[in-house]
Scaffold this active site. Structure first.
Site, PDB file in Angstrom:
ATOM      1  N   CYS A 330       1.553  30.677  44.421  1.00 58.14           N
ATOM      2  CA  CYS A 330       2.138  30.622  43.217  1.00 58.14           C
ATOM      3  C   CYS A 330       1.445  29.540  42.290  1.00 58.14           C
ATOM      4  CB  CYS A 330       3.602  30.190  43.068  1.00 58.14           C
ATOM      5  SG  CYS A 330       4.459  30.404  41.545  1.00 58.14           S
ATOM      6  N   HIS A 428       6.254  33.952  46.996  1.00 60.41           N
ATOM      7  CA  HIS A 428       6.805  32.993  47.779  1.00 60.41           C
ATOM      8  C   HIS A 428       7.287  33.699  48.892  1.00 60.41           C
ATOM      9  CE1 HIS A 428       6.411  29.460  45.331  1.00 60.41           C
ATOM     10  NE2 HIS A 428       6.760  30.021  44.116  1.00 60.41           N
TER      11      HIS A 428
END
Length: 480
Positions: A330, A428
């Site tokens: 991310c 994630h």
């Protein structure tokens, strides 16, 4: 009649989240249709719900304890700090705006309407709701317009128990003092106390329990033992406890950024007996590792600046020269690219930052946040494995590299450098996929590691909590 109970704590990290998760599992095992609820949460670790919204990860774990899918109504107000004085405000799963602390304090009256709307929806759907407070109900400076603790309990007319962590010391002062600082009507709705994380002979505690009950007129509902090796996701503080064996096959380091988010990505590494995971803090070096992972961040450009201030950019280059691997997740993925633009000031002052230049990607932060649970296939070293994860980000990246992840909808995701040493992804939680973790370990240094079933470990932890609650708490006093 609905079963409603709110768990408040004398301090942060007193055990509220764990106690609520355990109570949820106790009820679920009895066949009760139960849901968790936390009016207001402040956390940088969040989860994506079935509606495509965002809530605190603790409520997602509690939903798992209930054996249901997480919903935005389980945590209607989520505060994600992006500076020392400001935060992004998320209402019913969707980002509203950024506010400073004073601005949000004045906004609480409006936020309470959202809280009560979500609570009403859950009450309509479930037979029981286990509610978690935030921090302490006795913070004098925060009591006005409170929506997180007694302000909510009074508005919703729910009973309360107060939990304290005896392992920190001062448990009787914490419980007695917290109760004393509440108003008479708030004190009246407190049904009793729970003492958490006790070690030793309970007989040595009995005189203190008798004193507390005599002084307050409230019962001690139970004393929960210290549960060693309880492997549940930590919502705020980074947990460094590991489960190492004598046969470590992989060494991983993660720099602790000032606004690190979703560090639960690394629990699956931390809990594996053959993986040595080390968090590196301010003033320390990124060294002696096979893999460096750049984590997510709530303030990517600020944390990129901090990374350089620590000299970690130079450590990463040295690591790569010696054949090491680097993975960015991310925000960490965005940092690995050539540039990060924030034209709208989404995460701070508008502007552009030069990235680490290790991947041929360019990122622009947008006002629309991507919130989605994702399934797909990871392709590395000529192998293809299924992968699941979730995306929570405001950036869109232009990629001029091989993209190793193919989503189920056909979209390509992530980036892998031409040299094969650097990889980034917006996903994630993808390391929780057993086959994906095994393939990543093989990519790093050729080692073969048998991944653990991370979901099964969480299930075992939740059941341990529920077992302890059933054994050590007098649930009849709570109507459970």
């Amino acid at each position: 009649m609905k079963k409603l109970l709110m768990v408040q704590g004398t301090t942060s990290d007193a055990g509220k989240s764990v106690l609520v998760a355990g109570l949820c599992r106790v009820l679920a095992r009895k066949g009760v249709k139960v849901a968790p609820f936390k009016p207001q949460n402040m956390a940088l670790n969040s989860a994506v719900t079935k509606e495509g919204g965002e809530i605190g990860r603790a409520q997602a774990v509690q939903a798992q304890a209930c054996r249901i899918e997480p919903s935005v109504h389980m945590n209607p107000v989520l505060i994600k700090p992006n500076s020392d004085t400001g935060a992004q405000i998320i209402l019913q799963g969707k980002a509203l705006t950024n506010m400073d602390a004073y601005g949000f304090h004045n906004y609480k009256k409006v936020a309470m309407d959202t809280v009560m709307d979500s609570f009403a929806r859950l009450k309509d759907e479930y037979q029981a709701i286990m509610i978690e407070g935030a921090g302490s109900p006795a913070e004098i400076n925060l009591r006005q317009n409170d929506i997180a603790n007694m302000g909510f309990a009074e508005e919703a007319d729910v009973p309360v128990i107060i939990v304290a962590d005896i392992d920190r010391g001062g448990v009787f002062a914490h419980l007695y003092g917290t109760l004393a600082l509440l108003s008479p009507s708030e004190q009246a709705r407190v049904k009793g106390f729970v003492i958490n994380r006790f070690r030793g002979d309970i007989k040595l505690l009995e005189s203190g329990l008798d004193w507390l009950e005599e002084k307050t007129g409230k019962p001690v509902i139970g004393v929960l033992p210290f549960l060693h090796g309880l492997n549940l996701e930590a919502e705020d503080a980074i947990t460094s406890q590991q489960a190492l064996s004598d046969e470590v096959k992989l060494k991983v380091v993660v720099p602790v950024l000032t606004r690190i988010s979703n560090h639960t990505d690394f629990d699956v590494l931390r809990l594996h007996p053959q993986i040595d995971l080390r968090y590196v803090g301010k003033g320390e070096r990124l060294e002696h590792a096979d893999l460096i992972i750049l984590p997510g961040s709530k303030s990517v450009r600020d944390d990129l600046r901090y990374l350089r201030e620590q000299g970690w950019d130079k450590d990463i280059l040295r690591h790569l020269r010696f054949g090491g691997k680097v993975l960015g997740i991310c925000g960490g993925y965005q940092m690995l690219g050539e540039s990060i633009r924030d034209p709208f000031g989404v995460e701070g002052e508008p502007g552009e930052s030069v990235g680490l230049g290790l991947l041929k990607t360019r990122t622009e932060l947008t006002q629309d946040k991507c919130l989605i649970n994702t399934k797909g296939q990871l392709s590395l070293n000529g192998k293809h494995v299924n992968v699941t994860g979730y995306e929570i980000h405001v950036g869109r990246s232009q990629v001029n590299e091989y993209q190793p992840i193919t989503k189920d909808d056909g979209q390509l995701e992530g980036a892998l450098s031409e040299c094969g040493q650097i990889m980034g992804s917006y996903l994630h939680g993808f390391l929780d996929s057993e086959a994906a973790l095994e393939l990543i370990c093989e990519w790093v240094n050729g080692v073969r590691i048998k991944a653990q079933n991370h979901q099964q470990l969480k299930e075992q932890a939740i059941d341990r909590i529920a077992d302890a609650i059933e054994e050590h708490l007098d649930l009849s006093q709570l109507g459970i």
